[in-house]
Design an enzyme around this catalytic site. Structure first.
Site, PDB file in Angstrom:
ATOM      1  CD  GLU A 154      -2.937  -1.262   2.232  1.00 58.94           C
ATOM      2  OE1 GLU A 154      -2.429  -1.461   3.350  1.00 58.94           O
ATOM      3  OE2 GLU A 154      -4.157  -1.138   2.052  1.00 58.94           O
ATOM      4  CD  GLU A 161      -3.625  -6.333   3.866  1.00 63.51           C
ATOM      5  OE1 GLU A 161      -3.733  -7.042   2.832  1.00 63.51           O
ATOM      6  OE2 GLU A 161      -2.778  -5.430   3.987  1.00 63.51           O
TER       7      GLU A 161
END
Ligand SMILES: NC(=O)c1ccc[n+]([C@@H]2O[C@H](COP(=O)([O-])OP(=O)(O)OC[C@H]3O[C@@H](n4cnc5c(N)ncnc54)[C@H](O)[C@@H]3O)[C@@H](O)[C@H]2O)c1
Length: 699
Positions: free
Chosen positions: A105, A125
């Protein structure tokens, strides 16, 4: 500071340095924002490279901050990424080896990205019951394309950088470096190249559409339905990526944030995070420091080529470690060898194993009838008949022949390891390695620590377990160790439920609905009901006060041992594993109930599940209190990895914590009132009673 700042020529280099994987903990985040501020304030700097020291660009969130407020402390990851985007000078991410989660990210927030080949790129995740929460679901589809991005987000699986770079139209990597070694140099050159380019490109400004629109997302939802049965996160991944195609970037970010926060508090996410931490904690033994010197294990011997011996040997062959197998008779060796061959051949047939790999593995295996051939092995694992006399003979032989310092392990499931150790002159070298059947498949290994087991032996065995890809949990010496000692209580409850009015199918269904891979009766049929029978016969003389239902004995008296005899609690058709309810078994249970003068009652699924699960919990609390297990999370790992406890409930201890120990104790008190149950067993273990009274939890 866990990020270093350096200026090379007119390029600033921020190097994340938070081993082992440059987790984005608080200090690292501060290091990045400080570096950006410095670089932007320095007129001599024209561009900024962010890279990672050691074995990663970044593995994402710092697990030490897991679930703590520190993870959100400013600058949190969102603010760091915003600072990167807002930098007036171009920021280039130079990624290598590992670029995952928050690490990816962060890279997506940079203006440019250069990657070394072989870099594992992922947004994992979902494996923790979450979606990416720092823009991953909004930026990756823009950079990579909707479909490949969604695949990565829903699976959480890593993809190699060079594969991603080949995707048509991808904007994730502006450039591939030749190698990890040359990455920084190439990144500096690339930074110089783009230093003056304006405006600075941002992933957030890229278009995001799927040509099939709604139809594609409908398809994606159907695809994830199976995997998201008990987990809310995969479906939310689809929602978030869909939002990237429909909403403005900033609105998509808010949407992602909301989904992320809502998922964070689901029991499923908590369970998955608990398991993640528990798995890492299991290999840590409180009084065995992590730097304890280990013994070298290069060759292994296995005594006994039966069900367990063969499976145990395969684990080591798979890991490239040579194994010598010993039996008393040639035909037993031949049979053992043939079973191993058959196992591998079926893997080859299914395309799961390459022919040359199979041959390599078989070449590592040798056999012998003589103990003298074992003397050079570094580790020997005994898997002979479960009789103390047989174990005695074997361990005396091992003591005679094995070189000094060799580790002598027993796979016993029920015998006293201290007694086995005492058959030798070197009890410090003796340890239990309790594999589960089938040993080449099941992930759990209970490492049984004897009174005299040396610390370096434990440290070595834990490391060996990792090498053969097992989750090892340390257990002290007691009857059944952690897992089987608990399952005995669970089995007793299952028996009482039959006496009181249930059928085997009703009990199994309730427990399977709760999420267990298999209910107690199907499990008995799989393991062999004769095993429990043998244990009970011993118990009847050892513990005459212990209450048991007699139905399981009646079943065994009929020879219904389970799948291996084609009949147990259920009937089985040869070659199939389907459990077909049998009317005679149900009649047998009813007749027995009648003979006891019990009027059957309707028992709810809730009661079934609570009695079975809380019986595990209460016994586990005793196990914890006695120090047989050193932490509650170890018990959870045993049940998740070895007994099919539902992953999304995080193991029996985590589940009890979620229900609230006070509520668990209340239920136990209720069960103790049932005259057909075992009131004594339902006395809450002192540890459980104390924690419940203090409003505390196990974990
Ligand atoms: N089967 C299971 O599910 C399971 C699970 C965990 C642990 N265990 C334990 O593993 C051990 C072996 O169990 P198994 O199911 O593989 O039994 P098994 O009967 O399938 O195999 C035992 C093998 O040991 C050999 N053997 C017996 N005495 C020997 C000796 N003195 N020297 C050399 N070989 C000898 C036998 O010939 C046989 O091949 C037992 O201690 C058992 O409690 C079994």
């Amino acid at each position: 500071m866990t990020a270093e700042y350096k200026v090379q020529g007119d390029i600033a280099v921020i190097t994340l340095n938070n081993p082992p994987v440059n987790g984005l903990g608080y200090a690292t985040r501060v290091g990045i924002t400080d570096g950006l501020a410095k670089a932007n304030a320095d007129a001599a700097v024209k561009a900024i490279v962010i890279t990672g020291a050691g074995k990663a660009f970044s593995g994402g969130a710092d697990i030490k901050e897991f679930g703590s407020p520190k993870a959100l402390q400013e600058p949190n990851l969102l603010s760091v990424i915003l600072a990167v985007e807002n930098s007036s000078k171009p920021v280039i991410a130079a990624v290598h080896t590992v670029c995952m989660g928050g690490g990816l990210e962060l890279a997506l927030g940079c203006h440019y990205r250069i990657a070394a080949p072989g870099c594992n790129v992922a947004l994992p995740e979902v494996k923790l019951g979450l979606i990416p929460g720092a823009g991953g679901t909004q930026r990756l589809p823009r950079a990579l394309g909707v479909e490949p991005a969604l695949n990565m987000i829903v699976s959480g699986e890593p993809v190699k950088s060079e594969m991603l770079a080949m995707l048509p139209g991808q904007k994730l990597f502006n450039k591939m470096a030749a190698s990890t070694e040359s990455l920084l140099e190439e990144a500096l050159a690339y930074a110089a190249e783009v230093a003056d380019a304006r405006p600075l490109p941002l992933v957030r400004n890229l278009p995001c559409k799927h040509p099939l629109g709604d139809a594609y997302f409908q398809f994606a939802r159907n695809m994830v339905k199976g995997m998201s049965k008990n987990f809310p996160a995969p479906a939310k991944c689809v929602d978030a990526v869909e939002a990237a195609t429909k909403k403005k970037f900033d609105d998509g970010m808010v949407f992602e944030r909301d989904l992320f926060i809502n998922l964070m508090w689901t029991p499923e996410c908590r369970a998955l995070r608990h398991i993640f931490v528990a798995d890492r904690a299991a290999s840590k033994i409180p009084d065995v420091p992590s730097d304890t010197a280990q013994r070298a294990i290069n060759t292994v011997a296995v005594i006994g080529a039966g069900t367990m011996g063969g499976g145990i040997a395969m684990n080591f062959l798979n890991a490239g470690i040579a194994v010598k197998m010993l039996e008393m008779k040639q035909d037993a060796l031949d049979r053992g060898l043939a079973t191993i061959r058959k196992n591998y051949e079926s893997q080859v047939k299914k395309g799961k194993l390459k022919q040359d790999k199979y041959e390599q593995r078989m070449n590592l295996l040798s056999t012998t009838l003589s103990y003298d051939d074992l003397k050079d092995a570094d580790l020997v694992i005994e898997a002979v008949f479960e009789e103390l006399g047989v174990k005695e003979a074997v361990f005396k032989e091992l003591d005679r022949v094995m070189k000094p310092g060799a580790i002598l392990a027993s796979n016993t499931s029920t015998l006293d390891l201290n007694k086995i150790a005492a058959f030798t002159q070197r009890p410090q070298d003796v340890v239990g390695m309790h594999f589960f059947s089938p040993a080449n498949v099941m992930k759990l290994l209970e490492v049984v620590r004897g009174e005299k087991t040396a610390k370096d032996v434990l440290a070595t065995v834990m490391a060996v377990a990792k090498k053969i890809k097992k989750t090892a949990v340390v257990s002290g010496v007691c009857d059944g160790f952690i897992g089987n000692r608990m399952i005995e209580q669970y089995g007793r409850q299952a028996g009482f439920l039959l006496d009181e009015g249930c059928t085997p199918a009703q009990v199994d269904k309730a427990v399977e609905k709760f999420g267990f891979a298999m209910g107690p009766f199907r499990m008995g049929d799989l393991a062999g009901n004769d095993i429990g029978w043998a244990i009970r016969k011993r118990r009847y003389s050892e513990k005459p006060d212990m209450k048991y239902s007699k139905t399981a004995d009646l079943l065994c008296e009929k020879g219904r041992f389970g799948q291996k005899t084609g009949a147990g609690w259920y009937d089985y058709v040869a070659g199939k594993r389907d459990a077909v309810p049998n009317a005679e078994v149900v009649q047998m249970i009813e007749a027995h109930r009648q003979s006891l003068g019990i009027t059957p009652r309707k028992i709810s699924d809730d009661e079934i599940v609570q009695r079975l699960v809380y019986s595990l919990v209460n016994e586990a609390a005793h196990i914890l209190e006695e120090g047989i297990a050193s932490k509650a999370s170890d018990i959870d790992m045993v049940y998740i990895m070895g007994y099919g406890f539902p992953v999304y409930r995080g193991g029996p201890m985590n589940y009890a914590d979620q229900v609230g120990l006070f509520n668990v104790v209340q239920a136990m008190n209720r069960f103790a009132q049932n005259p057909l149950d075992d009131a004594k067993f339902w006395q809450p273990a002192p540890l459980l009673a104390r924690l419940a009274a203090e409003g505390k939890t196990f974990n």
